[in-house]
Design a protein around this motif. Sequence first.
Motif, PDB file in Angstrom:
ATOM      1  N   LYS A 164       0.851  -1.222   0.061  1.00 28.61           N
ATOM      2  CA  LYS A 164      -0.012  -0.128   0.095  1.00 28.61           C
ATOM      3  C   LYS A 164       0.855   1.307  -0.049  1.00 28.61           C
ATOM      4  N   THR A 165       1.807   1.307   1.128  1.00 30.31           N
ATOM      5  CA  THR A 165       2.568   2.391   1.225  1.00 30.31           C
ATOM      6  C   THR A 165       3.460   2.522  -0.294  1.00 30.31           C
ATOM      7  N   ALA A 166       3.949   1.387  -0.688  1.00 30.76           N
ATOM      8  CA  ALA A 166       4.822   1.786  -2.065  1.00 30.76           C
ATOM      9  C   ALA A 166       3.960   2.297  -3.313  1.00 30.76           C
ATOM     10  N   ASN A 167       2.687   1.820  -3.314  1.00 27.99           N
ATOM     11  CA  ASN A 167       1.831   2.134  -4.462  1.00 27.99           C
ATOM     12  C   ASN A 167       1.387   3.781  -4.167  1.00 27.99           C
ATOM     13  N   VAL A 168       1.027   3.972  -3.020  1.00 30.30           N
ATOM     14  CA  VAL A 168       1.004   5.659  -2.642  1.00 30.30           C
ATOM     15  C   VAL A 168       1.944   6.617  -3.051  1.00 30.30           C
ATOM     16  N   VAL A 169       3.260   6.207  -2.583  1.00 32.31           N
ATOM     17  CA  VAL A 169       4.614   6.888  -2.807  1.00 32.31           C
ATOM     18  C   VAL A 169       4.651   6.901  -4.519  1.00 32.31           C
ATOM     19  N   THR A 170       4.723   5.943  -5.055  1.00 33.92           N
ATOM     20  CA  THR A 170       4.883   5.933  -6.600  1.00 33.92           C
ATOM     21  C   THR A 170       4.107   6.823  -7.344  1.00 33.92           C
ATOM     22  N   PRO A 209       1.069   5.317 -12.604  1.00 31.73           N
ATOM     23  CA  PRO A 209      -0.196   4.637 -12.292  1.00 31.73           C
ATOM     24  C   PRO A 209      -0.109   3.623 -11.427  1.00 31.73           C
ATOM     25  N   ALA A 210      -0.960   3.766 -10.503  1.00 29.74           N
ATOM     26  CA  ALA A 210      -0.928   2.646  -9.425  1.00 29.74           C
ATOM     27  C   ALA A 210      -2.400   2.669  -8.545  1.00 29.74           C
ATOM     28  N   ILE A 211      -2.698   1.611  -8.093  1.00 26.63           N
ATOM     29  CA  ILE A 211      -4.022   1.690  -7.147  1.00 26.63           C
ATOM     30  C   ILE A 211      -3.363   0.872  -5.639  1.00 26.63           C
ATOM     31  N   ALA A 212      -3.425   1.649  -4.852  1.00 22.32           N
ATOM     32  CA  ALA A 212      -2.946   1.344  -3.312  1.00 22.32           C
ATOM     33  C   ALA A 212      -4.394   0.799  -2.740  1.00 22.32           C
ATOM     34  N   VAL A 213      -4.125  -0.628  -2.255  1.00 21.28           N
ATOM     35  CA  VAL A 213      -5.526  -1.209  -1.725  1.00 21.28           C
ATOM     36  C   VAL A 213      -5.421  -1.234  -0.195  1.00 21.28           C
ATOM     37  N   ASP A 214      -6.007  -0.110   0.383  1.00 20.87           N
ATOM     38  CA  ASP A 214      -6.283  -0.161   2.016  1.00 20.87           C
ATOM     39  C   ASP A 214      -7.656  -0.741   2.331  1.00 20.87           C
ATOM     40  N   THR A 215      -7.922  -0.664   3.432  1.00 20.10           N
ATOM     41  CA  THR A 215      -9.090  -1.247   3.993  1.00 20.10           C
ATOM     42  C   THR A 215     -10.271  -0.529   3.291  1.00 20.10           C
ATOM     43  N   HIS A 216     -10.125   0.693   3.024  1.00 18.24           N
ATOM     44  CA  HIS A 216     -11.403   1.395   2.538  1.00 18.24           C
ATOM     45  C   HIS A 216     -11.610   0.772   0.948  1.00 18.24           C
ATOM     46  N   VAL A 217     -10.564   0.770   0.257  1.00 22.29           N
ATOM     47  CA  VAL A 217     -10.738   0.240  -1.107  1.00 22.29           C
ATOM     48  C   VAL A 217     -11.004  -1.260  -1.174  1.00 22.29           C
ATOM     49  N   HIS A 276      -8.613   5.462  -7.298  1.00 25.42           N
ATOM     50  CA  HIS A 276      -7.852   5.017  -6.089  1.00 25.42           C
ATOM     51  C   HIS A 276      -8.368   5.950  -5.064  1.00 25.42           C
ATOM     52  N   HIS A 277      -8.100   7.177  -5.166  1.00 23.91           N
ATOM     53  CA  HIS A 277      -8.476   8.264  -4.042  1.00 23.91           C
ATOM     54  C   HIS A 277     -10.137   8.394  -4.087  1.00 23.91           C
ATOM     55  N   GLN A 278     -10.661   8.323  -5.061  1.00 22.51           N
ATOM     56  CA  GLN A 278     -12.032   8.302  -4.901  1.00 22.51           C
ATOM     57  C   GLN A 278     -12.846   7.302  -4.330  1.00 22.51           C
ATOM     58  N   LEU A 279     -12.100   6.195  -4.397  1.00 24.52           N
ATOM     59  CA  LEU A 279     -12.710   4.716  -3.571  1.00 24.52           C
ATOM     60  C   LEU A 279     -12.325   4.970  -2.168  1.00 24.52           C
ATOM     61  N   ILE A 280     -11.142   5.637  -2.058  1.00 25.54           N
ATOM     62  CA  ILE A 280     -10.723   5.918  -0.488  1.00 25.54           C
ATOM     63  C   ILE A 280     -11.591   6.750  -0.091  1.00 25.54           C
ATOM     64  N   PHE A 281     -11.869   7.926  -0.617  1.00 22.30           N
ATOM     65  CA  PHE A 281     -12.986   9.059   0.128  1.00 22.30           C
ATOM     66  C   PHE A 281     -14.292   8.383   0.302  1.00 22.30           C
ATOM     67  N   PHE A 282     -14.539   7.637  -0.736  1.00 19.78           N
ATOM     68  CA  PHE A 282     -15.957   6.950  -0.722  1.00 19.78           C
ATOM     69  C   PHE A 282     -16.078   5.934   0.555  1.00 19.78           C
ATOM     70  N   GLY A 283     -15.033   5.241   0.960  1.00 21.01           N
ATOM     71  CA  GLY A 283     -14.966   4.326   1.855  1.00 21.01           C
ATOM     72  C   GLY A 283     -15.014   5.140   3.254  1.00 21.01           C
ATOM     73  N   ARG A 284     -14.003   6.427   3.315  1.00 27.43           N
ATOM     74  CA  ARG A 284     -14.037   6.976   4.379  1.00 27.43           C
ATOM     75  C   ARG A 284     -15.127   7.765   5.108  1.00 27.43           C
ATOM     76  N   TYR A 285     -15.668   8.486   3.919  1.00 24.99           N
ATOM     77  CA  TYR A 285     -16.647   9.441   4.335  1.00 24.99           C
ATOM     78  C   TYR A 285     -18.025   9.106   4.232  1.00 24.99           C
ATOM     79  N   HIS A 286     -18.165   7.958   3.420  1.00 23.97           N
ATOM     80  CA  HIS A 286     -19.738   7.551   2.889  1.00 23.97           C
ATOM     81  C   HIS A 286     -19.875   5.941   3.300  1.00 23.97           C
ATOM     82  N   CYS A 287     -19.259   5.118   2.544  1.00 23.62           N
ATOM     83  CA  CYS A 287     -19.377   3.718   2.666  1.00 23.62           C
ATOM     84  C   CYS A 287     -18.349   3.289   3.943  1.00 23.62           C
ATOM     85  N   LYS A 288     -18.635   3.719   5.120  1.00 23.43           N
ATOM     86  CA  LYS A 288     -18.008   3.533   6.315  1.00 23.43           C
ATOM     87  C   LYS A 288     -18.000   1.977   6.621  1.00 23.43           C
ATOM     88  N   ALA A 289     -17.177   1.641   7.469  1.00 26.06           N
ATOM     89  CA  ALA A 289     -17.041   0.087   7.854  1.00 26.06           C
ATOM     90  C   ALA A 289     -18.452  -0.126   8.722  1.00 26.06           C
TER      91      ALA A 289
END
Length: 219
Positions: A123-129, A136-144, A180-193
Amino acid sequence: MSLKSKKQTMEALDVIAELFPEAECELVHSNPFELLIAVVLSAQCTDALVNKVTPQLFKKYQKPEDYIQVPLEELEQDIRSIGLFRSKAKNIKKLSQSLLESYNGEVPKDRDELIKLAGVGRKTANVVTSVAFGVPAIAVDTHVERVSKRLGICRWKDSVREVEETLMKKIPQERWSDSHHQLIFFGRYHCKAQSPKCVQCPLVDVCREGTKRLKRNVS
DNA sequence: AACTCGGGGCA
DNA sequence: TGCCCAGAGTT
Protein backbone atom coordinates in the motif's frame (compact mmCIF):
# COMPACT_ATOMS: atom_id res chain seq x y z
CA MET A 1 -22.55 -14.85 -8.15
CA SER A 2 -20.82 -13.51 -11.21
CA LEU A 3 -18.33 -10.72 -11.01
CA LYS A 4 -19.35 -7.28 -12.05
CA SER A 5 -18.28 -6.55 -15.59
CA LYS A 6 -15.81 -3.88 -16.59
CA LYS A 7 -18.64 -1.71 -17.84
CA GLN A 8 -20.65 -2.04 -14.61
CA THR A 9 -17.54 -1.33 -12.57
CA MET A 10 -16.84 1.85 -14.48
CA GLU A 11 -20.45 2.96 -14.12
CA ALA A 12 -20.17 2.59 -10.36
CA LEU A 13 -16.84 4.40 -10.34
CA ASP A 14 -18.35 7.24 -12.35
CA VAL A 15 -21.02 7.68 -9.67
CA ILE A 16 -18.33 7.71 -6.96
CA ALA A 17 -16.25 10.16 -8.97
CA GLU A 18 -19.23 12.48 -9.04
CA LEU A 19 -19.51 12.32 -5.25
CA PHE A 20 -15.80 13.00 -4.70
CA PRO A 21 -14.44 14.73 -7.79
CA GLU A 22 -11.63 16.43 -5.87
CA ALA A 23 -10.37 13.34 -4.04
CA GLU A 24 -6.61 13.35 -3.59
CA CYS A 25 -3.91 12.33 -1.13
CA GLU A 26 -4.63 13.98 2.23
CA LEU A 27 -1.17 13.61 3.71
CA VAL A 28 0.55 16.99 3.85
CA HIS A 29 4.01 16.84 2.26
CA SER A 30 6.25 18.84 -0.05
CA ASN A 31 8.60 16.25 -1.53
CA PRO A 32 8.84 12.48 -2.06
CA PHE A 33 10.87 11.89 1.09
CA GLU A 34 8.31 13.70 3.26
CA LEU A 35 5.52 11.76 1.58
CA LEU A 36 7.31 8.47 2.23
CA ILE A 37 7.71 9.31 5.92
CA ALA A 38 4.08 10.47 6.15
CA VAL A 39 2.73 7.29 4.58
CA VAL A 40 4.87 5.10 6.83
CA LEU A 41 3.53 7.03 9.82
CA SER A 42 -0.04 6.66 8.59
CA ALA A 43 -0.06 2.88 8.96
CA GLN A 44 -2.85 1.98 11.37
CA CYS A 45 -3.83 5.54 12.12
CA THR A 46 -5.68 8.30 10.31
CA ASP A 47 -4.19 10.80 7.90
CA ALA A 48 -5.57 13.62 10.06
CA LEU A 49 -3.54 12.38 13.01
CA VAL A 50 -0.37 12.18 10.92
CA ASN A 51 -0.93 15.71 9.66
CA LYS A 52 -0.85 16.92 13.24
CA VAL A 53 2.73 15.82 13.81
CA THR A 54 4.33 16.23 10.39
CA PRO A 55 4.61 20.05 10.30
CA GLN A 56 6.96 20.09 13.31
CA LEU A 57 8.53 16.80 12.27
CA PHE A 58 9.47 17.97 8.76
CA LYS A 59 10.82 21.21 10.17
CA LYS A 60 13.19 19.27 12.40
CA TYR A 61 14.09 16.46 9.96
CA GLN A 62 14.66 17.13 6.27
CA LYS A 63 17.10 14.45 5.15
CA PRO A 64 17.60 10.75 5.90
CA GLU A 65 20.74 11.78 7.80
CA ASP A 66 18.65 13.74 10.27
CA TYR A 67 16.65 10.66 11.23
CA ILE A 68 19.78 8.53 11.48
CA GLN A 69 21.58 10.92 13.80
CA VAL A 70 18.76 11.49 16.28
CA PRO A 71 18.50 9.09 19.25
CA LEU A 72 15.66 6.62 18.87
CA GLU A 73 14.00 7.83 22.08
CA GLU A 74 13.91 11.39 20.79
CA LEU A 75 12.29 10.37 17.50
CA GLU A 76 9.77 8.29 19.45
CA GLN A 77 8.97 11.36 21.50
CA ASP A 78 8.44 13.44 18.36
CA ILE A 79 5.79 11.03 17.06
CA ARG A 80 4.39 9.90 20.39
CA SER A 81 0.88 11.19 19.76
CA ILE A 82 0.22 8.70 16.95
CA GLY A 83 -0.10 4.96 17.34
CA LEU A 84 2.66 2.34 17.03
CA PHE A 85 5.31 5.02 17.50
CA ARG A 86 8.03 2.64 18.69
CA SER A 87 8.06 0.45 15.62
CA LYS A 88 7.48 3.42 13.35
CA ALA A 89 10.47 5.29 14.81
CA LYS A 90 12.66 2.23 14.35
CA ASN A 91 11.42 1.73 10.80
CA ILE A 92 12.09 5.36 9.87
CA LYS A 93 15.66 5.11 11.12
CA LYS A 94 16.21 1.82 9.27
CA LEU A 95 14.57 3.14 6.12
CA SER A 96 16.71 6.29 6.20
CA GLN A 97 19.82 4.14 6.54
CA SER A 98 18.82 2.06 3.50
CA LEU A 99 18.06 5.19 1.51
CA LEU A 100 21.58 6.50 2.15
CA GLU A 101 23.34 3.19 1.60
CA SER A 102 21.52 2.01 -1.51
CA TYR A 103 19.86 4.99 -3.15
CA ASN A 104 22.13 7.98 -2.54
CA GLY A 105 19.63 9.33 -0.04
CA GLU A 106 16.92 9.60 -2.71
CA VAL A 107 13.52 7.93 -2.67
CA PRO A 108 13.55 5.19 -5.34
CA LYS A 109 10.85 5.45 -7.99
CA ASP A 110 10.54 1.72 -8.45
CA ARG A 111 7.80 0.07 -6.42
CA ASP A 112 9.76 -3.13 -5.95
CA GLU A 113 12.64 -1.16 -4.49
CA LEU A 114 10.37 0.84 -2.19
CA ILE A 115 8.78 -2.31 -0.84
CA LYS A 116 12.16 -3.52 0.42
CA LEU A 117 12.38 -0.58 2.82
CA ALA A 118 11.49 -1.03 6.49
CA GLY A 119 7.87 -0.23 7.21
CA VAL A 120 6.96 -0.07 3.53
CA GLY A 121 4.42 -2.57 2.22
CA ARG A 122 2.35 -2.79 -0.95
CA LYS A 123 0.00 0.00 0.00
CA THR A 124 2.69 2.47 1.02
CA ALA A 125 4.81 1.72 -2.04
CA ASN A 126 1.86 2.28 -4.36
CA VAL A 127 0.89 5.56 -2.76
CA VAL A 128 4.45 6.91 -2.97
CA THR A 129 4.98 5.92 -6.59
CA SER A 130 1.66 7.28 -7.72
CA VAL A 131 1.44 10.47 -5.66
CA ALA A 132 5.11 11.46 -5.69
CA PHE A 133 6.13 10.23 -9.14
CA GLY A 134 2.91 10.07 -11.10
CA VAL A 135 3.19 6.35 -11.80
CA PRO A 136 -0.27 4.81 -12.35
CA ALA A 137 -1.08 2.66 -9.33
CA ILE A 138 -3.93 1.48 -7.13
CA ALA A 139 -3.09 1.22 -3.44
CA VAL A 140 -5.48 -1.13 -1.68
CA ASP A 141 -6.13 -0.09 1.90
CA THR A 142 -9.05 -1.23 4.05
CA HIS A 143 -11.38 1.35 2.48
CA VAL A 144 -10.66 0.31 -1.09
CA GLU A 145 -10.95 -3.34 -0.13
CA ARG A 146 -14.26 -2.92 1.70
CA VAL A 147 -15.85 -0.80 -1.03
CA SER A 148 -14.69 -3.12 -3.81
CA LYS A 149 -16.17 -6.10 -2.01
CA ARG A 150 -19.46 -4.44 -1.11
CA LEU A 151 -19.96 -3.25 -4.67
CA GLY A 152 -19.04 -6.64 -6.05
CA ILE A 153 -16.14 -5.29 -8.06
CA CYS A 154 -14.13 -8.18 -6.63
CA ARG A 155 -14.92 -11.31 -4.63
CA TRP A 156 -15.50 -11.40 -0.85
CA LYS A 157 -12.70 -13.84 -0.32
CA ASP A 158 -10.14 -11.99 -2.40
CA SER A 159 -6.81 -11.17 -0.80
CA VAL A 160 -5.50 -7.61 -0.92
CA ARG A 161 -3.34 -8.61 -3.84
CA GLU A 162 -6.28 -10.08 -5.74
CA VAL A 163 -8.33 -6.95 -5.09
CA GLU A 164 -5.52 -4.87 -6.55
CA GLU A 165 -5.19 -7.10 -9.61
CA THR A 166 -8.94 -7.09 -10.24
CA LEU A 167 -9.14 -3.31 -10.00
CA MET A 168 -6.22 -2.91 -12.40
CA LYS A 169 -7.93 -5.24 -14.86
CA LYS A 170 -11.28 -3.48 -14.72
CA ILE A 171 -10.12 0.15 -14.62
CA PRO A 172 -8.27 1.75 -17.54
CA GLN A 173 -4.76 2.69 -16.49
CA GLU A 174 -5.23 6.40 -16.99
CA ARG A 175 -7.88 6.36 -14.28
CA TRP A 176 -6.06 4.24 -11.70
CA SER A 177 -4.82 7.09 -9.56
CA ASP A 178 -8.03 9.11 -9.60
CA SER A 179 -10.21 6.06 -8.94
CA HIS A 180 -7.92 5.01 -6.10
CA HIS A 181 -8.41 8.30 -4.28
CA GLN A 182 -12.10 8.41 -5.02
CA LEU A 183 -12.58 4.88 -3.64
CA ILE A 184 -10.72 5.87 -0.49
CA PHE A 185 -12.87 8.97 0.02
CA PHE A 186 -16.01 6.99 -0.67
CA GLY A 187 -15.01 4.38 1.90
CA ARG A 188 -13.81 6.85 4.52
CA TYR A 189 -16.65 9.35 4.41
CA HIS A 190 -19.63 7.53 2.92
CA CYS A 191 -19.36 3.75 2.70
CA LYS A 192 -17.97 3.52 6.23
CA ALA A 193 -17.15 0.19 7.82
CA GLN A 194 -19.68 0.29 10.67
CA SER A 195 -22.25 2.93 9.75
CA PRO A 196 -22.40 3.31 5.98
CA LYS A 197 -24.80 5.94 4.66
CA CYS A 198 -26.92 3.48 2.70
CA VAL A 199 -30.06 5.64 2.88
CA GLN A 200 -28.48 8.41 0.83
CA CYS A 201 -26.32 6.14 -1.29
CA PRO A 202 -26.72 6.24 -5.08
CA LEU A 203 -25.29 2.72 -5.25
CA VAL A 204 -27.53 0.81 -2.79
CA ASP A 205 -29.12 -1.26 -5.49
CA VAL A 206 -25.72 -2.30 -6.78
CA CYS A 207 -24.35 -3.07 -3.31
CA ARG A 208 -24.20 -6.54 -1.80
CA GLU A 209 -25.05 -5.16 1.63
CA GLY A 210 -26.96 -1.97 1.01
CA THR A 211 -30.49 -3.27 0.45
CA LYS A 212 -30.12 -5.76 3.29
CA ARG A 213 -29.09 -2.94 5.58
CA LEU A 214 -32.00 -0.78 4.53
CA LYS A 215 -34.48 -3.62 5.14
CA ARG A 216 -33.04 -4.13 8.61
CA ASN A 217 -33.52 -0.40 9.03
CA VAL A 218 -29.85 0.19 9.56
CA SER A 219 -28.64 3.52 8.27
C1' DA B 1 -4.42 -16.94 7.73
C1' DA B 2 -4.15 -15.11 12.24
C1' DC B 3 -2.13 -12.33 15.38
C1' DT B 4 0.40 -8.23 17.24
C1' DC B 5 1.47 -3.60 17.81
C1' DG B 6 -0.51 1.60 20.55
C1' DG B 7 -2.32 5.54 20.23
C1' DG B 8 -6.54 9.22 19.17
C1' DG B 9 -11.39 9.93 18.46
C1' DC B 10 -15.88 9.37 19.22
C1' DA B 11 -20.41 7.34 21.23
C1' DT C 1 -14.89 4.43 29.20
C1' DG C 2 -14.93 1.14 26.12
C1' DC C 3 -15.26 0.31 21.26
C1' DC C 4 -13.72 1.56 16.60
C1' DC C 5 -10.22 2.82 13.32
C1' DA C 6 -6.04 1.44 10.44
C1' DG C 7 -0.93 -1.76 7.53
C1' DA C 8 3.22 -4.15 8.05
C1' DG C 9 5.75 -7.84 9.95
C1' DT C 10 6.07 -12.29 11.96
C1' DT C 11 5.01 -17.07 12.55
